[in-house]
Design a protein around this motif. Structure first.
Motif, short mmCIF file in Angstrom:
data_model
loop_
_atom_site.label_atom_id
_atom_site.label_comp_id
_atom_site.label_asym_id
_atom_site.label_seq_id
_atom_site.Cartn_x
_atom_site.Cartn_y
_atom_site.Cartn_z
N GLY A 30 0.79 -1.28 -0.03
CA GLY A 30 -0.15 0.05 0.02
C GLY A 30 0.96 1.30 0.05
N LEU A 31 1.68 1.47 0.83
CA LEU A 31 2.68 2.40 0.85
C LEU A 31 3.61 2.63 -0.29
CD1 LEU A 31 3.72 2.64 4.77
CD2 LEU A 31 2.16 4.15 3.46
N GLY A 32 3.83 1.36 -1.17
CA GLY A 32 4.77 1.59 -2.21
C GLY A 32 3.95 2.13 -3.44
N ILE A 33 2.58 1.82 -3.27
CA ILE A 33 1.58 2.47 -4.37
C ILE A 33 1.54 4.00 -4.00
CG2 ILE A 33 -0.40 2.36 -5.04
CD1 ILE A 33 -0.83 -0.57 -4.37
N CYS A 34 1.33 4.28 -2.76
CA CYS A 34 1.38 5.72 -2.41
C CYS A 34 2.59 6.51 -2.73
CB CYS A 34 0.93 5.83 -1.14
SG CYS A 34 -0.63 5.23 -0.41
N TYR A 35 3.49 5.87 -2.58
CA TYR A 35 4.86 6.51 -2.60
C TYR A 35 5.14 6.95 -4.19
CZ TYR A 35 10.05 6.83 -3.34
OH TYR A 35 11.26 7.28 -3.81
N SER A 36 4.52 6.00 -5.23
CA SER A 36 4.68 6.40 -6.53
C SER A 36 3.85 7.35 -6.99
CB SER A 36 4.46 4.86 -7.31
OG SER A 36 3.23 4.40 -7.03
N MET A 37 3.00 7.81 -6.33
CA MET A 37 1.83 8.77 -6.74
C MET A 37 2.52 10.05 -6.85
SD MET A 37 -1.69 7.57 -5.01
CE MET A 37 -2.53 6.03 -5.11
N PRO A 38 2.18 11.01 -7.58
CA PRO A 38 2.76 12.46 -7.77
C PRO A 38 2.24 13.41 -6.70
CG PRO A 38 0.92 12.18 -9.37
CD PRO A 38 1.10 10.63 -8.75
N GLY A 39 2.94 14.24 -6.33
CA GLY A 39 2.49 15.32 -5.70
C GLY A 39 2.99 15.40 -4.15
N ALA A 41 5.83 15.95 -1.09
CA ALA A 41 6.91 16.81 -0.91
C ALA A 41 7.90 15.96 -0.56
CB ALA A 41 6.48 17.74 0.39
N PRO A 42 9.18 16.30 -1.21
CA PRO A 42 10.23 15.52 -0.53
C PRO A 42 10.56 14.82 0.53
CG PRO A 42 10.95 17.28 -1.91
CD PRO A 42 9.56 17.58 -1.44
N LYS A 43 10.30 15.57 1.68
CA LYS A 43 10.12 15.00 3.10
C LYS A 43 9.28 13.77 3.19
CE LYS A 43 11.51 16.80 7.69
NZ LYS A 43 11.39 17.89 8.34
N THR A 44 8.05 14.09 2.70
CA THR A 44 6.82 13.34 3.03
C THR A 44 7.31 11.94 2.18
OG1 THR A 44 5.38 14.94 3.40
CG2 THR A 44 4.49 12.95 2.83
N LYS A 45 7.69 12.07 1.21
CA LYS A 45 8.06 11.01 0.17
C LYS A 45 9.34 10.11 0.76
CE LYS A 45 8.63 9.92 -4.67
NZ LYS A 45 7.63 9.64 -5.32
N GLY A 46 10.11 10.89 1.49
CA GLY A 46 11.08 10.10 2.13
C GLY A 46 10.74 9.11 3.14
N ARG A 47 9.76 9.91 4.01
CA ARG A 47 9.23 9.01 4.94
C ARG A 47 8.30 7.90 4.63
NH1 ARG A 47 7.03 14.50 7.70
NH2 ARG A 47 8.98 14.95 8.91
N ALA A 171 -6.58 4.18 -8.01
CA ALA A 171 -6.18 5.63 -8.07
C ALA A 171 -4.62 6.09 -8.74
CB ALA A 171 -5.91 6.28 -6.74
N ARG A 172 -3.73 5.12 -8.33
CA ARG A 172 -2.29 5.20 -9.21
C ARG A 172 -2.58 5.12 -10.63
NH1 ARG A 172 1.64 5.86 -11.71
NH2 ARG A 172 3.77 5.43 -11.16
N ALA A 173 -3.37 4.37 -11.19
CA ALA A 173 -3.62 4.38 -12.61
C ALA A 173 -4.19 5.82 -13.23
CB ALA A 173 -4.71 3.06 -12.95
N PHE A 174 -5.19 6.36 -12.21
CA PHE A 174 -5.80 7.58 -12.79
C PHE A 174 -4.90 8.72 -12.45
CE2 PHE A 174 -9.52 5.13 -12.94
CZ PHE A 174 -9.90 5.43 -13.98
N LEU A 175 -3.98 8.79 -11.53
CA LEU A 175 -3.23 9.82 -11.08
C LEU A 175 -2.03 9.72 -11.81
CD1 LEU A 175 -3.80 10.18 -7.03
CD2 LEU A 175 -4.75 11.61 -9.17
#
Length: 188
Positions: A30-39, A41-47, A171-175
């Motif tokens: 789930g987090l791997g999918i979320c990580y790959s979504m756009p938008g 912030a770098p700090k959030t993406k790192g977490r 969601a990942r497919a659409f975003l």
């Protein structure tokens, strides 16, 4: 000396670590999918990446521990061969074989991620995309041979996790992701 092992609540621990491993695999996917979504912030993406990695690695180790406990279980013990070679278990060989393949899949995904910089990007991506069938195999394994599957909260747990991953994938497919984001902003 080994007498204490016979009084160990192995069956309860096997179930607990199996469910916990599946939950961590769900969290990692789930987090791997979320990580790959756009938008992000770098700090959030790192977490997100750190938690995704920790959940995935934890899920793998918990799954291996879940399987190892099957060897010392006194109610329905498994041999090392039944655990290491898919579809050789005397009890539910297909469903237990899926559990073995899930474990190998998790190990391969994590090892190739650790070696990502040394691998061809297409090879790494192909192996990493195996996270989805690995997750589905873990779900089928748990639902099929999990002794708690008849309990309502366990069924809801499986339905929730499958539905959540499916919704995230849609969601990942659409975003879109990095490619779509870079393309839409004119960056490459």
């Amino acid at each position: 000396m080994t007498e204490w092992v016979l009084h160990f609540p192995t069956w309860e621990l096997i179930r607990f670590f199996g469910l916990l491993s599946y939950f961590m695999l769900f969290t990692g996917v789930g987090l791997g999918i979320c990580y790959s979504m756009p938008g992000w912030a770098p700090k959030t993406k790192g977490r997100l990446y750190k938690i995704h990695s920790a959940a995935s690695v934890s899920g793998m180790f918990l799954g291996v521990f879940h399987a190892m406990l099957l060897v010392i279980d006194t109610y329905m013990p498994f041999s090392w061969g039944e655990l290491l070679f898919p579809f050789t278990a005397s009890h539910s060989p297909l469903l237990n074989g899926l559990g073995t393949i899930t474990a190998y899949g998790m190990v391969a995904i994590i090892l190739t991620t650790d070696l990502r910089n040394k691998l061809n990007k297409k090879v790494w991506r192909a192996v990493h995309l195996c996270s989805y069938p690995t997750f589905v195999m873990a779900l089928i394994h748990g639902m099929g041979v999990g002794t708690d599957t008849r309990e309502g909260w366990i069924i809801l747990f499986y339905v929730f996790t499958f539905t959540a991953v499916t919704i995230l994938l849609i969601a990942r497919a659409f975003l879109g992701g990095k490619r779509n984001l870079a393309h839409s902003t004119g960056r490459r």
